[in-house]
Scaffold this motif. Sequence first.
Motif, mmCIF file in Angstrom:
data_model
loop_
_atom_site.group_PDB
_atom_site.id
_atom_site.type_symbol
_atom_site.label_atom_id
_atom_site.label_comp_id
_atom_site.label_asym_id
_atom_site.label_seq_id
_atom_site.Cartn_x
_atom_site.Cartn_y
_atom_site.Cartn_z
ATOM 1 N N GLN A 83 0.832 -1.196 0.000
ATOM 2 C CA GLN A 83 0.000 0.000 0.000
ATOM 3 C C GLN A 83 0.870 1.251 0.000
ATOM 4 O OE1 GLN A 83 -2.867 0.077 3.177
ATOM 5 N NE2 GLN A 83 -3.798 1.976 2.501
ATOM 6 N N VAL A 84 2.085 1.130 0.557
ATOM 7 C CA VAL A 84 3.061 2.218 0.501
ATOM 8 C C VAL A 84 3.713 2.176 -0.875
ATOM 9 C CG1 VAL A 84 5.125 3.201 1.547
ATOM 10 C CG2 VAL A 84 3.457 1.993 2.975
ATOM 11 N N GLU A 85 3.470 3.194 -1.680
ATOM 12 C CA GLU A 85 3.886 3.174 -3.080
ATOM 13 C C GLU A 85 5.393 2.980 -3.241
ATOM 14 O OE1 GLU A 85 3.425 5.950 -7.103
ATOM 15 O OE2 GLU A 85 2.554 6.590 -5.197
ATOM 16 N N THR A 86 6.185 3.550 -2.336
ATOM 17 C CA THR A 86 7.638 3.459 -2.438
ATOM 18 C C THR A 86 8.115 2.016 -2.467
ATOM 19 O OG1 THR A 86 7.840 5.527 -1.204
ATOM 20 C CG2 THR A 86 9.803 4.171 -1.361
ATOM 21 N N PHE A 87 7.435 1.146 -1.734
ATOM 22 C CA PHE A 87 7.901 -0.230 -1.594
ATOM 23 C C PHE A 87 7.538 -1.092 -2.800
ATOM 24 C CE2 PHE A 87 7.272 0.568 3.197
ATOM 25 C CZ PHE A 87 8.454 1.278 3.244
ATOM 26 N N ARG A 88 6.805 -0.538 -3.767
ATOM 27 C CA ARG A 88 6.515 -1.298 -4.987
ATOM 28 C C ARG A 88 7.724 -1.327 -5.913
ATOM 29 N NH1 ARG A 88 0.894 1.988 -5.902
ATOM 30 N NH2 ARG A 88 0.198 1.796 -3.715
ATOM 31 N N ASP A 89 8.660 -0.414 -5.697
ATOM 32 C CA ASP A 89 9.919 -0.435 -6.427
ATOM 33 C C ASP A 89 10.756 -1.587 -5.871
ATOM 34 O OD1 ASP A 89 12.156 0.700 -8.039
ATOM 35 O OD2 ASP A 89 13.012 1.028 -6.051
ATOM 36 N N PRO A 90 11.194 -2.545 -6.705
ATOM 37 C CA PRO A 90 11.855 -3.745 -6.177
ATOM 38 C C PRO A 90 13.027 -3.480 -5.240
ATOM 39 C CG PRO A 90 11.256 -4.092 -8.463
ATOM 40 C CD PRO A 90 10.943 -2.657 -8.150
ATOM 41 N N PRO A 91 14.022 -2.641 -5.588
ATOM 42 C CA PRO A 91 15.123 -2.440 -4.635
ATOM 43 C C PRO A 91 14.661 -1.878 -3.297
ATOM 44 C CG PRO A 91 15.787 -1.703 -6.822
ATOM 45 C CD PRO A 91 14.311 -1.972 -6.887
ATOM 46 N N ARG A 92 13.729 -0.917 -3.321
ATOM 47 C CA ARG A 92 13.259 -0.334 -2.066
ATOM 48 C C ARG A 92 12.374 -1.302 -1.295
ATOM 49 N NH1 ARG A 92 14.272 5.248 -1.869
ATOM 50 N NH2 ARG A 92 15.034 6.094 -3.852
ATOM 51 N N GLY A 93 11.583 -2.097 -2.000
ATOM 52 C CA GLY A 93 10.774 -3.099 -1.324
ATOM 53 C C GLY A 93 11.625 -4.158 -0.650
ATOM 54 N N LEU A 94 12.672 -4.604 -1.328
ATOM 55 C CA LEU A 94 13.573 -5.594 -0.741
ATOM 56 C C LEU A 94 14.345 -5.006 0.432
ATOM 57 C CD1 LEU A 94 14.842 -7.101 -4.099
ATOM 58 C CD2 LEU A 94 13.571 -8.358 -2.352
ATOM 59 N N LEU A 95 14.760 -3.745 0.297
ATOM 60 C CA LEU A 95 15.464 -3.077 1.393
ATOM 61 C C LEU A 95 14.566 -2.956 2.620
ATOM 62 C CD1 LEU A 95 17.928 -1.527 2.495
ATOM 63 C CD2 LEU A 95 17.015 0.536 1.388
ATOM 64 N N GLU A 96 13.290 -2.630 2.407
ATOM 65 C CA GLU A 96 12.344 -2.540 3.518
ATOM 66 C C GLU A 96 12.167 -3.903 4.187
ATOM 67 O OE1 GLU A 96 9.260 -0.979 6.073
ATOM 68 O OE2 GLU A 96 11.015 -0.165 5.042
ATOM 69 N N LEU A 97 12.059 -4.953 3.395
ATOM 70 C CA LEU A 97 11.901 -6.288 3.964
ATOM 71 C C LEU A 97 13.132 -6.661 4.776
ATOM 72 C CD1 LEU A 97 10.308 -8.898 4.236
ATOM 73 C CD2 LEU A 97 11.291 -9.657 2.063
ATOM 74 N N ARG A 98 14.321 -6.358 4.261
ATOM 75 C CA ARG A 98 15.552 -6.647 4.991
ATOM 76 C C ARG A 98 15.564 -5.919 6.334
ATOM 77 N NH1 ARG A 98 19.212 -5.598 8.066
ATOM 78 N NH2 ARG A 98 21.446 -5.596 7.656
ATOM 79 N N ARG A 99 15.118 -4.660 6.340
ATOM 80 C CA ARG A 99 15.101 -3.882 7.583
ATOM 81 C C ARG A 99 14.096 -4.445 8.569
ATOM 82 N NH1 ARG A 99 15.546 1.887 4.338
ATOM 83 N NH2 ARG A 99 17.756 2.302 4.826
ATOM 84 N N ARG A 100 12.920 -4.809 8.097
ATOM 85 C CA ARG A 100 11.896 -5.333 9.008
ATOM 86 C C ARG A 100 12.292 -6.703 9.569
ATOM 87 N NH1 ARG A 100 10.778 -0.815 7.918
ATOM 88 N NH2 ARG A 100 12.072 -0.725 9.767
ATOM 89 N N LEU A 101 12.977 -7.509 8.790
ATOM 90 C CA LEU A 101 13.461 -8.786 9.306
ATOM 91 C C LEU A 101 14.417 -8.563 10.469
ATOM 92 C CD1 LEU A 101 14.049 -10.664 5.933
ATOM 93 C CD2 LEU A 101 12.535 -11.456 7.754
ATOM 94 N N ARG A 102 15.261 -7.555 10.357
ATOM 95 C CA ARG A 102 16.236 -7.270 11.413
ATOM 96 C C ARG A 102 15.544 -6.830 12.695
ATOM 97 N NH1 ARG A 102 18.403 -6.841 15.241
ATOM 98 N NH2 ARG A 102 20.512 -6.147 15.785
ATOM 99 N N GLU A 103 14.384 -6.213 12.606
ATOM 100 C CA GLU A 103 13.676 -5.757 13.797
ATOM 101 C C GLU A 103 13.241 -6.920 14.692
ATOM 102 O OE1 GLU A 103 10.450 -3.304 12.606
ATOM 103 O OE2 GLU A 103 11.697 -1.527 12.243
ATOM 104 N N SER A 104 13.109 -8.107 14.124
ATOM 105 C CA SER A 104 12.662 -9.254 14.911
ATOM 106 C C SER A 104 13.817 -9.960 15.608
ATOM 107 C CB SER A 104 11.908 -10.247 14.019
ATOM 108 O OG SER A 104 12.782 -10.817 13.048
ATOM 109 N N GLY A 105 15.048 -9.569 15.316
ATOM 110 C CA GLY A 105 16.212 -10.181 15.954
ATOM 111 C C GLY A 105 17.403 -10.166 15.019
ATOM 112 N N LYS A 106 18.525 -10.630 15.518
ATOM 113 C CA LYS A 106 19.750 -10.627 14.721
ATOM 114 C C LYS A 106 19.587 -11.487 13.469
ATOM 115 C CE LYS A 106 23.082 -9.978 18.481
ATOM 116 N NZ LYS A 106 24.282 -10.556 19.161
#
Length: 353
Positions: A83-106
């Motif tokens: 729903q966040v338009e920025t994350f539909r761009d593949p590099p930014r979407g993947l970067l966001e996923l990488r960041r959110r994964l880190r929030e759950s632990g190392k």
Amino acid sequence: MPRSRHDDQADDTRPKANRVFTDRDAPKAQFDQARADLPPDQHRLLVFYGVGGQGKTALRRELMRRLAAEQPSRHRFGAVDFQVETFRDPPRGLLELRRRLRESGKIRMAVFDVAIARYWERAYPGEDVTRALGDLFSDGDGILSELAQSGRDALDLAEDVPLGVGLSVKLINRAHRWLKDRGAHRACAALAGLPALEADQIAERLPWYLGLDLRAHRAEHPAQGAPICFLDTYEALWSDAPDKTGAAAVETDAWVRDLISAAPGTLFVILGRERLSWDRRFPRDDWAALLADQHLLGGLAEADADWFLRQIPIDDAAIRRAIIDGTRADDEPDPPPGATGAHPFYLDLAVDT
């Protein structure tokens, strides 16, 4: 006096049926089954779909809440909401996923972090990479953080060049040595050709780089179980496509398919309005077995709908019954077991009326 609809929203403290999570026992059980004992060499995909307003995002948040509350903490998990338009761009979407994964632990993303730094320098020349990707350079567990802390001399940079400008090639070389010393041969091989790639070529490979890191994490931490990636509001990937039924629509989510293909041992949970049809669109890619675990998220069970209406509050049982009967969705295919199909969005409309 006329009132803004936003004033009404600010004053209205009533719960919303498509925001308040109720039991949804069947989807929770389907999720638990999907994440249980996922072998590291197998792919797994779980899909919840249904019309807008059914509570798909509320379900996703509840599943993530349950993961966060588990003790001891096991799974690494993260979400991207398209729903966040920025994350539909593949590099930014993947970067966001990488960041959110880190929030759950190392979770170390050695290949992806180096690749996204190189991509950023190629795509945005002259921009300070350490500022653009600041959290990746300050994350004490990440490879970029560790290499950056090694200092300017270790990266062999001239004193008059800012740390983040012209950084990535030397960073790749040092990362290659760092990974080689740790026996990460697959990661070394992945980074070998990175300096020669253009921005669009790196972007095309980013899902594969992230998939390699997810596989490596699973292999290095078997007790943690499968990493879990939630992809919400999936239909938004097509919102800007000029032809939503043709090739343009197919290509908008090609990077998601590439990521799933590159990451066996990871559970992907997709939430959207439509059932995925990759098996028909790409018959040679053998998606049929992976797409078997798709579930229509139907209306709320009668007990859940009645509970919600009592919170409004609507005390008259006859009125609650009339509202529930008027918002049934039992004619939908494959409704959840035992559900009467009271549509959350229509419940909200009935309450407003």
